[in-house]
Design a protein around this motif. Structure first.
Motif, PDB file in Angstrom:
ATOM      1  N   ASP A   1      -3.305   6.314  -2.158  1.00  0.00           N
ATOM      2  CA  ASP A   1      -4.606   6.420  -1.325  1.00  0.00           C
ATOM      3  C   ASP A   1      -5.119   7.709  -1.385  1.00  0.00           C
ATOM      4  O   ASP A   1      -6.097   7.975  -1.663  1.00  0.00           O
ATOM      5  CB  ASP A   1      -4.395   6.084  -0.053  1.00  0.00           C
ATOM      6  CG  ASP A   1      -4.038   4.676   0.289  1.00  0.00           C
ATOM      7  OD1 ASP A   1      -4.227   3.968  -0.703  1.00  0.00           O
ATOM      8  OD2 ASP A   1      -3.474   4.236   1.374  1.00  0.00           O
TER       9      ASP A   1
ATOM     10  N   ALA B   1      -4.774   9.994   5.525  1.00  0.00           N
ATOM     11  CA  ALA B   1      -4.041   8.694   4.785  1.00  0.00           C
ATOM     12  C   ALA B   1      -3.457   7.842   5.433  1.00  0.00           C
ATOM     13  O   ALA B   1      -3.441   6.499   5.612  1.00  0.00           O
ATOM     14  CB  ALA B   1      -3.639   8.805   3.365  1.00  0.00           C
TER      15      ALA B   1
ATOM     16  N   THR C   1       0.488   5.404   0.550  1.00  0.00           N
ATOM     17  CA  THR C   1      -0.199   6.564   1.008  1.00  0.00           C
ATOM     18  C   THR C   1      -0.353   7.604  -0.182  1.00  0.00           C
ATOM     19  O   THR C   1      -1.569   8.010  -0.254  1.00  0.00           O
ATOM     20  CB  THR C   1       0.066   7.162   2.325  1.00  0.00           C
ATOM     21  OG1 THR C   1       1.538   7.574   2.112  1.00  0.00           O
ATOM     22  CG2 THR C   1      -0.004   6.014   3.276  1.00  0.00           C
TER      23      THR C   1
ATOM     24  N   CYS D   1      -3.620  -1.591   7.102  1.00  0.00           N
ATOM     25  CA  CYS D   1      -2.577  -2.292   6.351  1.00  0.00           C
ATOM     26  C   CYS D   1      -1.817  -3.255   7.303  1.00  0.00           C
ATOM     27  O   CYS D   1      -1.341  -2.968   8.330  1.00  0.00           O
ATOM     28  CB  CYS D   1      -1.458  -1.456   5.770  1.00  0.00           C
ATOM     29  SG  CYS D   1      -0.250  -2.205   4.829  1.00  0.00           S
TER      30      CYS D   1
ATOM     31  N   ALA E   1      -4.008   4.122   6.776  1.00  0.00           N
ATOM     32  CA  ALA E   1      -3.125   3.033   6.355  1.00  0.00           C
ATOM     33  C   ALA E   1      -2.621   2.070   7.429  1.00  0.00           C
ATOM     34  O   ALA E   1      -2.751   1.068   7.651  1.00  0.00           O
ATOM     35  CB  ALA E   1      -2.127   3.377   5.201  1.00  0.00           C
TER      36      ALA E   1
ATOM     37  N   LEU F   1       4.033  -0.845   3.792  1.00  0.00           N
ATOM     38  CA  LEU F   1       3.230   0.409   3.522  1.00  0.00           C
ATOM     39  C   LEU F   1       4.350   1.307   3.143  1.00  0.00           C
ATOM     40  O   LEU F   1       5.335   1.469   3.893  1.00  0.00           O
ATOM     41  CB  LEU F   1       2.649   0.766   4.855  1.00  0.00           C
ATOM     42  CG  LEU F   1       1.908   2.395   4.957  1.00  0.00           C
ATOM     43  CD1 LEU F   1       0.901   2.259   3.760  1.00  0.00           C
ATOM     44  CD2 LEU F   1       1.280   2.530   6.220  1.00  0.00           C
TER      45      LEU F   1
ATOM     46  N   ARG G   1       0.890  -1.253   0.061  1.00  0.00           N
ATOM     47  CA  ARG G   1      -0.186   0.028   0.030  1.00  0.00           C
ATOM     48  C   ARG G   1       0.790   0.994   0.132  1.00  0.00           C
ATOM     49  O   ARG G   1       2.129   1.247   0.693  1.00  0.00           O
ATOM     50  CB  ARG G   1      -0.770   0.033   1.377  1.00  0.00           C
ATOM     51  CG  ARG G   1      -1.975   0.950   1.254  1.00  0.00           C
ATOM     52  CD  ARG G   1      -3.048   0.484   2.026  1.00  0.00           C
ATOM     53  NE  ARG G   1      -4.081   1.897   2.360  1.00  0.00           N
ATOM     54  CZ  ARG G   1      -5.068   1.639   3.543  1.00  0.00           C
ATOM     55  NH1 ARG G   1      -4.940   0.574   3.965  1.00  0.00           N
ATOM     56  NH2 ARG G   1      -5.545   2.655   3.602  1.00  0.00           N
TER      57      ARG G   1
END
Length: 164
Positions: A33, A61, A30, A69, A65, A73, A28
């Motif tokens: 996102d 965000a 950010t 998550c 996250a 990340l 992921r």
């Protein structure tokens, strides 16, 4: 979870994707996102609403996250500027991907799609790196040097660091 922090050009997205694949976990970012939430690319957010609005979106965000998550990340390069983001990272495994200016410049080019690097990109990147380096060190539980190394070498080092 492993959180990656570092300057623009340190490899957070590239290394993050490879690391997540190596660990068989989700990746992921950010910044992605924020773009999804805002419905537009980060450079447009900077132009249309300004950096302060972007940083507000970024804080939200990062909090979301970190709460959801369970894999790898990647945080935006400036996420460490916010005290609440640094505080939220306490207790997480945070890897600072360290990069020096020559390698960072090679990797990011000189500003394409990076709003903070639009004017005098090399000097601005150096200033950002100097300003943020102590903050990356503050939040990091480990630092991995990325200069002159392949993504595979960096990922292997991080995988070894993450072993219990």
């Amino acid at each position: 979870m492993c959180v990656l922090v570092g300057a623009p050009g340190s490899g957070k997205t590239t290394i993050g994707q490879s690391l997540a694949q190596a660990l068989d976990v989700e990746f992921r970012d950010t910044d992605a996102d924020i773009e999804r939430l805002a419905g537009k690319p980060i450079p447009e957010i900077f132009v249309d609403e300004g950096e302060e609005h972007f940083r507000t979106l970024e804080r939200a965000a990062v909090a979301a996250a970190l709460a959801s998550c369970s894999g790898v990340l990647a945080l935006g390069g400036g996420a460490v500027l916010a005290e609440e983001n640094r505080a939220a990272l306490v207790g997480h495994r945070v890897v600072h991907l360290s990069v020096e200016l020559p390698d960072a410049v090679k990797r990011v080019g000189l500003g394409a799609g990076r709003p903070l690097l639009a004017i005098n990109p090399r000097a601005t990147l150096k200033h950002l790196m100097d300003q943020r380096r102590p903050l990356y060190a503050e939040v990091a539980t480990a630092t991995v040097v990325t200069d002159g190394r392949t993504p595979d070498e960096i990922v292997a080092e991080i995988v070894a660091l993450l072993k219990p």
